[in-house]
Write a protein that holds these residues in place. Structure first.
Motif, PDB file in Angstrom:
ATOM      1  N   ASP A  81       0.983  -1.153   0.024  1.00 38.90           N
ATOM      2  CA  ASP A  81      -0.011  -0.097  -0.037  1.00 38.90           C
ATOM      3  C   ASP A  81       0.960   1.035   0.026  1.00 38.90           C
ATOM      4  N   PRO A  82       1.621   1.462  -0.982  1.00 33.28           N
ATOM      5  CA  PRO A  82       2.327   2.503  -1.191  1.00 33.28           C
ATOM      6  C   PRO A  82       1.835   4.040  -1.074  1.00 33.28           C
ATOM      7  N   PRO A  83       2.632   4.944  -0.594  1.00 37.74           N
ATOM      8  CA  PRO A  83       2.104   6.332  -0.618  1.00 37.74           C
ATOM      9  C   PRO A  83       2.153   6.763  -2.020  1.00 37.74           C
ATOM     10  N   VAL A  84       1.027   7.990  -2.155  1.00 39.56           N
ATOM     11  CA  VAL A  84       1.068   8.586  -3.145  1.00 39.56           C
ATOM     12  C   VAL A  84       2.457   9.436  -3.543  1.00 39.56           C
ATOM     13  N   LEU A  85       3.026   9.537  -4.879  1.00 42.04           N
ATOM     14  CA  LEU A  85       4.015  10.181  -4.734  1.00 42.04           C
ATOM     15  C   LEU A  85       3.899  11.422  -5.882  1.00 42.04           C
ATOM     16  N   ARG A  86       3.811  12.722  -5.077  1.00 45.53           N
ATOM     17  CA  ARG A  86       3.250  13.810  -5.569  1.00 45.53           C
ATOM     18  C   ARG A  86       4.421  14.785  -6.088  1.00 45.53           C
ATOM     19  N   ARG A  87       5.526  14.736  -5.232  1.00 41.97           N
ATOM     20  CA  ARG A  87       6.640  15.570  -5.454  1.00 41.97           C
ATOM     21  C   ARG A  87       7.881  15.380  -6.168  1.00 41.97           C
ATOM     22  N   ARG A  88       8.616  15.969  -6.780  1.00 43.84           N
ATOM     23  CA  ARG A  88       9.720  15.809  -7.443  1.00 43.84           C
ATOM     24  C   ARG A  88      10.732  14.755  -6.542  1.00 43.84           C
ATOM     25  N   GLY A  89      11.185  13.772  -6.737  1.00 44.07           N
ATOM     26  CA  GLY A  89      11.875  13.192  -5.993  1.00 44.07           C
ATOM     27  C   GLY A  89      11.424  12.245  -4.902  1.00 44.07           C
ATOM     28  N   ASP A  90      10.033  12.092  -5.139  1.00 42.30           N
ATOM     29  CA  ASP A  90       9.497  11.302  -4.015  1.00 42.30           C
ATOM     30  C   ASP A  90       9.808   9.690  -4.365  1.00 42.30           C
ATOM     31  N   GLY A  91       9.935   9.354  -5.643  1.00 44.41           N
ATOM     32  CA  GLY A  91       9.980   8.065  -6.068  1.00 44.41           C
ATOM     33  C   GLY A  91      11.388   7.809  -5.760  1.00 44.41           C
TER      34      GLY A  91
END
Length: 138
Positions: free
Chosen positions: A11-21
Motif C-alpha cells: 500500500d505505497p504512498p502517493v508520490l506527488r513531489r519531484r524526487g518522491d520516487g
C-alpha cells in the motif's frame, strides 16, 4: 514454470513531489523484508490495526505495539503524531478563548477537521489527554 515475488510495500504512498520516487526507493532498499510496523505507523501517523494485519505487518496473533506507538480503539498512532495533535488542539482552543472568552468552544467537527484525525473516537482521547473538557459537542 513457477515464479514468485516479494512485495515490500503493498500500500505505497502517493508520490506527488519531484524526487518522491527516489526517496521511496531508498526507503524500500533499507527495509527489512518482513516489514517494519513502527516505520509504517510513523509514515501514516495513524493506521487501523486491521489494516496492518492486511498488509502482513502483524502476523498471527501478535498485536504488541512497538515503542513510540499508542494503541487507541483499534488505531495504532505514532507517538509524535499524537503529541502534535494534542499540542495543536490545546493551542487552538486557548487562542479561541483569548479572542472570545464567552464562546462555547471549538466544535468537535472543527477540531477533527483541524487535526485531520481519521476517526471520531480518537478525537475524544486526544482532547482528554490534552487536558481539555468536552461538553455538548464542543
Amino acid at each position: 514454470m513457477l515464479g514468485g515475488a516479494q512485495v515490500l510495500d503493498a500500500d505505497p504512498p502517493v508520490l506527488r513531489r519531484r524526487g518522491d520516487g527516489a526517496r521511496r526507493a531508498a526507503a524500500l532498499v533499507g527495509m527489512d523484508a518482513s516489514g517494519d510496523v513502527a516505520a509504517e505507523v510513523a509514515r501514516r501517523g495513524a493506521v487501523q490495526e486491521s489494516h496492518l494485519r492486511r498488509l502482513g505487518l502483524l502476523p498471527g496473533g501478535d498485536a504488541t505495539a512497538p515503542a513510540g506507538v499508542r494503541v487507541l480503539d483499534g488505531w495504532w498512532v505514532h507517538g509524535a503524531t499524537y503529541d502534535a495533535w494534542q499540542q495543536r488542539l490545546r493551542t487552538v482552543v486557548h487562542e479561541l478563548h483569548a479572542r472570545d472568552p464567552l464562546a462555547d468552544g471549538l466544535s468537535r467537527g472543527a477540531a477533527r477537521d483541524l487535526l485531520a484525525v481519521p476517526d471520531e473516537p480518537l478525537l475524544g482521547a486526544v482532547a482528554r489527554d490534552a487536558g481539555l473538557e468536552q461538553r455538548g459537542g464542543q
